[in-house]
Every structure is written in structure tokens, then in C-alpha cells.
Design a protein around this motif. Structure first.
Motif, PDB file in Angstrom:
ATOM      1  N   GLY A 142      54.992  16.635  22.474  1.00  0.00           N
ATOM      2  CA  GLY A 142      53.624  17.089  22.707  1.00  0.00           C
ATOM      3  C   GLY A 142      52.772  16.922  21.462  1.00  0.00           C
ATOM      4  N   ILE A 143      51.456  16.930  21.648  1.00  0.00           N
ATOM      5  CA  ILE A 143      50.562  16.609  20.531  1.00  0.00           C
ATOM      6  C   ILE A 143      49.458  17.657  20.379  1.00  0.00           C
ATOM      7  N   MET A 144      49.084  17.920  19.129  1.00  0.00           N
ATOM      8  CA  MET A 144      47.998  18.831  18.808  1.00  0.00           C
ATOM      9  C   MET A 144      46.830  18.004  18.272  1.00  0.00           C
ATOM     10  N   LEU A 145      45.666  18.196  18.862  1.00  0.00           N
ATOM     11  CA  LEU A 145      44.466  17.442  18.500  1.00  0.00           C
ATOM     12  C   LEU A 145      43.453  18.376  17.857  1.00  0.00           C
ATOM     13  N   LEU A 146      42.837  17.919  16.779  1.00  0.00           N
ATOM     14  CA  LEU A 146      41.870  18.765  16.078  1.00  0.00           C
ATOM     15  C   LEU A 146      40.682  17.936  15.615  1.00  0.00           C
ATOM     16  N   ARG A 147      39.527  18.536  15.707  1.00  0.00           N
ATOM     17  CA  ARG A 147      38.322  18.016  15.065  1.00  0.00           C
ATOM     18  C   ARG A 147      37.599  19.211  14.482  1.00  0.00           C
ATOM     19  N   ASP A 148      37.265  19.139  13.191  1.00  0.00           N
ATOM     20  CA  ASP A 148      36.675  20.310  12.547  1.00  0.00           C
ATOM     21  C   ASP A 148      35.859  19.884  11.327  1.00  0.00           C
ATOM     22  N   TYR A 149      35.265  20.882  10.676  1.00  0.00           N
ATOM     23  CA  TYR A 149      34.368  20.617   9.546  1.00  0.00           C
ATOM     24  C   TYR A 149      35.135  20.185   8.302  1.00  0.00           C
ATOM     25  N   GLY A 150      34.620  19.148   7.630  1.00  0.00           N
ATOM     26  CA  GLY A 150      35.214  18.667   6.400  1.00  0.00           C
ATOM     27  C   GLY A 150      34.443  19.161   5.182  1.00  0.00           C
ATOM     28  N   ARG A 151      35.109  19.131   4.040  1.00  0.00           N
ATOM     29  CA  ARG A 151      34.516  19.570   2.779  1.00  0.00           C
ATOM     30  C   ARG A 151      33.242  18.786   2.463  1.00  0.00           C
ATOM     31  N   TYR A 152      32.202  19.510   2.092  1.00  0.00           N
ATOM     32  CA  TYR A 152      30.889  18.972   1.721  1.00  0.00           C
ATOM     33  C   TYR A 152      30.087  18.462   2.910  1.00  0.00           C
ATOM     34  N   ASP A 153      30.432  18.908   4.101  1.00  0.00           N
ATOM     35  CA  ASP A 153      29.577  18.632   5.254  1.00  0.00           C
ATOM     36  C   ASP A 153      28.191  19.219   5.009  1.00  0.00           C
ATOM     37  N   MET A 154      27.203  18.629   5.635  1.00  0.00           N
ATOM     38  CA  MET A 154      25.820  19.087   5.473  1.00  0.00           C
ATOM     39  C   MET A 154      25.679  20.590   5.694  1.00  0.00           C
ATOM     40  N   ALA A 155      26.420  21.124   6.672  1.00  0.00           N
ATOM     41  CA  ALA A 155      26.328  22.557   6.962  1.00  0.00           C
ATOM     42  C   ALA A 155      26.774  23.400   5.777  1.00  0.00           C
ATOM     43  N   GLN A 156      27.798  22.929   5.034  1.00  0.00           N
ATOM     44  CA  GLN A 156      28.261  23.679   3.863  1.00  0.00           C
ATOM     45  C   GLN A 156      27.220  23.643   2.752  1.00  0.00           C
ATOM     46  N   LEU A 157      26.585  22.508   2.578  1.00  0.00           N
ATOM     47  CA  LEU A 157      25.605  22.364   1.498  1.00  0.00           C
ATOM     48  C   LEU A 157      24.344  23.183   1.752  1.00  0.00           C
ATOM     49  N   ARG A 158      24.088  23.532   3.016  1.00  0.00           N
ATOM     50  CA  ARG A 158      22.869  24.267   3.358  1.00  0.00           C
ATOM     51  C   ARG A 158      22.998  25.782   3.190  1.00  0.00           C
ATOM     52  N   PHE A 159      24.210  26.275   2.987  1.00  0.00           N
ATOM     53  CA  PHE A 159      24.358  27.725   2.824  1.00  0.00           C
ATOM     54  C   PHE A 159      23.688  28.184   1.533  1.00  0.00           C
ATOM     55  N   LYS A 160      23.129  29.401   1.603  1.00  0.00           N
ATOM     56  CA  LYS A 160      22.464  29.991   0.448  1.00  0.00           C
ATOM     57  C   LYS A 160      23.425  30.923  -0.285  1.00  0.00           C
ATOM     58  N   LYS A 161      23.027  31.297  -1.478  1.00  0.00           N
ATOM     59  CA  LYS A 161      23.814  32.281  -2.231  1.00  0.00           C
ATOM     60  C   LYS A 161      23.908  33.576  -1.435  1.00  0.00           C
TER      61      LYS A 161
END
Length: 378
Positions: free
Chosen positions: A286-305
Motif C-alpha cells: 500500500g502507498i501513502m500520498l502527501l502534498r503539503d507546504y514546503g519551506r519558504y513558500d509564499m505563505a510562510q514569508l507573509r507571516f508577521k512577527k
């Protein structure tokens, strides 16, 4: 990092969305000619700027009291999210069948899997000695050496396997979808934007789909959808991190487990145990499939302090949380759970808003990890 897609021939996918890695931006002047470009290389300056932004937005952490609240009341924040957006927030993910063809197997593929999975189930059960026999390899060798000319004395092992087959059939009657020969579980199903396309794409009665979500509101939206068919699908509320709560199917019963932007939503310290438990649900092969956020994605860069919970782990304004992975981190999670790598790639996508003339650099990670087949010679 390998950015090419290792499986399939995009040119053969006539009339379908092409697999990742097939549209390249060779002329920057043409950037607004399409909505997205694959395998976009970052300059050294761009990579350094992304790292700087992450360091900057990570300097101020959320206070411990609030962090506890986000963990304890995580289901409340996700319920509130789905109460606000209901089923109008996401679009159906039809692209999944291109990137993950395992989600839409052909009838012949299902038939082949039936025989292969049944053999692997029987061998695993036989090998485990769960009936108290604790047969050893020497006995298996002696059984296999019985003369082929003696048709009146069938091998002892064959009789034992037949008995255990019957026992397996009794056991499989005790859970939803037990009569199916190909079973898919989606963890973090939301309002069904993956589940319903799977059911609509494949009408084979041998297919059964399970789907679960942390949010009871989301699961209720799935169940009340006109496309929900209880004879082919079973939706249930489940906390991926709750080790005391069992899944409604037995171990070694699933062909595919899919996690689409869901593992990143849980606290990093609990990820490994969650993957370990899911791995045990997979059949051998059987197989496990994943798609998820990677390091330095635009969403990560948009977070504020002030939105950073821990390293690369953040809280959104609505109280939901998100982690940004590296390939190595995901590889460690899956291989520690006993799975073997089939695919682990970075999808560096340049998305374009042609109307507003905006460019958005996305970084996603796509993985396929398989549970090893039980070898009859092991």
C-alpha cells in the motif's frame, strides 16, 4: 533537490492536466502568458531574501498560554473555519488524478490488486502465527518439499493458509467497506474536495473510500452533500493526534492513504506518531500520498512577527496552524514509520495573477511512500 517528475509521460496525457514539471518559463518576458510555471529556479538573492524574512518573522514567538489554547481548542478553530466558509472555499482537486493516478485505478488494476493484496494479507497473517501455531521457517521448507506426484496428500501449509483465509473473511466482515477490494483513506478531508472527485471518477463497486477530519462541521458537510453515498464512502470525525482513538478499519487493510495539506496543521512533536499509526493501516504494498507546504513558500514569508509558534510553525489569524516542511523532514517521518520512498520532490511553482500582473512563488512538497511487500523468502 530533484524538481523533475519521476513517473509518467506528460505527453501521453491527452486532454488532461499535465503532470508537474512540464511547463517551463524560458523567457521571462512571457511570464504572464500562463497562470503557472513549473520548476522555477530561485536566484541566490531570492533564496537569501526568503531566509531573511523567515528569520525576521520568527524572532517574536506566540506566548505559551496562547500556544496551549491553540492546541487544546484546535477543533474549535477548524469548526469555526468551516462554519464560515462551508463548502464554497475550496475547489475540487481534479489535478490529483494526474499527480496521483493511484486514486483512480482501472478495473484491471483493481483485479490485480485483489489477488496481490489477498496473497500478501494471507502470508502476513500466516507468518505472524496469530493462531498460536508459531510455525517456523523449517516447517515451511518441509511443506514445500512435498512430492508433486503425491496428489492425495496436499501440503500442510496449503491447508493452514486455507483455514486462515476463512478466518480473514470472518474478520473483514466487521468494518465498513469490508467487501471492497481497493480501499482509500483521506485524512483531513475537509468538505470532500478530494473524496467526491474520486467517487465520481471511478464507479467500480470494488472501490471504497474512507474520509475523516478533525472538524465535525466539515464531516457533516460531507455527509449532507448530495454526492455522498454511504454504500461507497464512510465519513467520520477523527483526531489524527489522538492515539487512544482507533480507526474504523483494521490494520493492513488500506491500499492508499492520502494527506493533502493536513500533516502541516498539527503540532510537529505529534507528527511521527500520527504517521506511524497510519502506516500500520496500509496493506503490504500500500502507498501513502502527501502534498503539503514546503519551506519558504509564499505563505510562510507573509507571516508577521508574533505569529510564530516554533521553528517553521505558525498560527493564522483564524487560529488554525501550519508547518512548512523540507524534503528531508518528510523522508525521516515516512521511513521511520517503515515506509519506502517512491517519490519525494519539491514543486516550485510560479503562480501568476494576469489581471493584477502579480507573481507568487509557491513551494510545495509531493511524496509517495510505500509499505514494503512481505517477502516469502524473508
Amino acid at each position: 533537490m530533484d524538481g523533475s517528475f519521476a513517473e509518467g509521460d506528460p505527453a501521453a496525457l491527452c486532454g488532461k492536466r499535465q503532470q508537474f514539471g512540464s511547463r517551463f518559463l524560458s523567457d521571462p518576458a512571457r511570464v504572464f502568458h500562463h497562470n503557472a510555471w513549473d520548476n522555477v529556479e530561485w536566484s541566490e538573492e531570492q533564496a537569501a531574501e526568503a531566509e531573511r524574512k523567515v528569520q525576521e518573522n520568527s524572532t517574536q514567538r506566540v506566548c505559551q498560554e496562547k500556544q496551549v489554547d491553540y492546541e487544546i481548542n484546535a477543533n474549535k478553530y477548524w469548526n469555526d473555519f468551516y462554519k464560515i466558509h462551508e463548502n464554497g472555499f475550496f475547489k475540487d482537486r481534479h489535478w490529483l488524478f494526474t499527480e496521483f493516478p493511484e486514486l483512480a485505478p482501472s478495473q484491471n488494476h483493481l483485479k490485480n490488486l485483489l489477488s496481490e493484496n489477498k496473497r500478501s494479507e494471507v502470508y502476513e497473517y500466516y507468518r505472524s502465527g496469530e493462531d498460536g501455531s508459531d510455525l517456523i521457517m523449517e516447517e515451511q521448507h518441509s511443506c514445500s518439499s512435498v512430492s508433486l506426484g503425491d496428489k492425495t496428500q496436499p501440503p500442510l501449509m496449503e491447508e493452514s493458509v486455507t483455514q486462515k483465509l476463512r478466518h480473514l473473511e470472518i474478520c473483514t466482515n466487521e468494518f465498513p467497506g469490508s467487501s471492497a477490494t481497493y480501499r482509500i483513506l483521506e485524512v483531513g478531508c475537509g468538505v470532500g474536495n478530494t473524496v467526491f472527485p474520486i467517487l465520481q471518477t471511478n464507479n467500480d463497486p470494488s472501490l471504497f473510500v474512507y474520509c475523516c477530519d478533525f472538524s465535525s462541521t466539515a464531516v457533516e458537510l460531507v455527509k449532507t452533500n448530495s454526492a455522498y453515498d454511504p454504500s461507497r464512502c464512510f465519513a467520520f470525525v477523527h483526531d489524527l493526534c489522538d492515539e487512544d482513538k482507533s480507526y474504523p478499519m483494521p490494520e493492513n487493510s488500506l491500499d492508499v492513504i492520502i494527506l493533502i495539506f493536513v500533516l502541516s496543521a498539527i503540532i510537529p512533536d505529534k507528527m511521527q506518531n500520527a504517521i506511524n499509526r497510519l502506516s500500520r493501516l496500509l496493506k503490504p504494498g500500500g502507498i501513502m500520498l502527501l502534498r503539503d507546504y514546503g519551506r519558504y513558500d509564499m505563505a510562510q514569508l507573509r507571516f508577521k512577527k508574533g505569529q510564530c509558534l516554533s521553528e517553521n510553525f505558525y498560527v493564522r489569524g483564524d487560529g488554525t496552524r501550519v508547518y512548512f516542511f523540507t524534503q528531508d523532514e518528510l523522508d525521516t517521518l515516512f521511513t521511520t514509520a517503515g515506509l519506502e520512498k517512491v517519490q519525494n520532490l519539491v514543486d516550485r511553482r510560479l503562480q501568476v495573477n494576469r489581471g493584477k500582473q502579480l507573481t507568487m512563488y509557491r513551494v510545495w512538497i509531493q511524496c509517495k511512500y510505500r509499505k514494503p511487500l512481505v517477502s516469502s523468502t524473508s
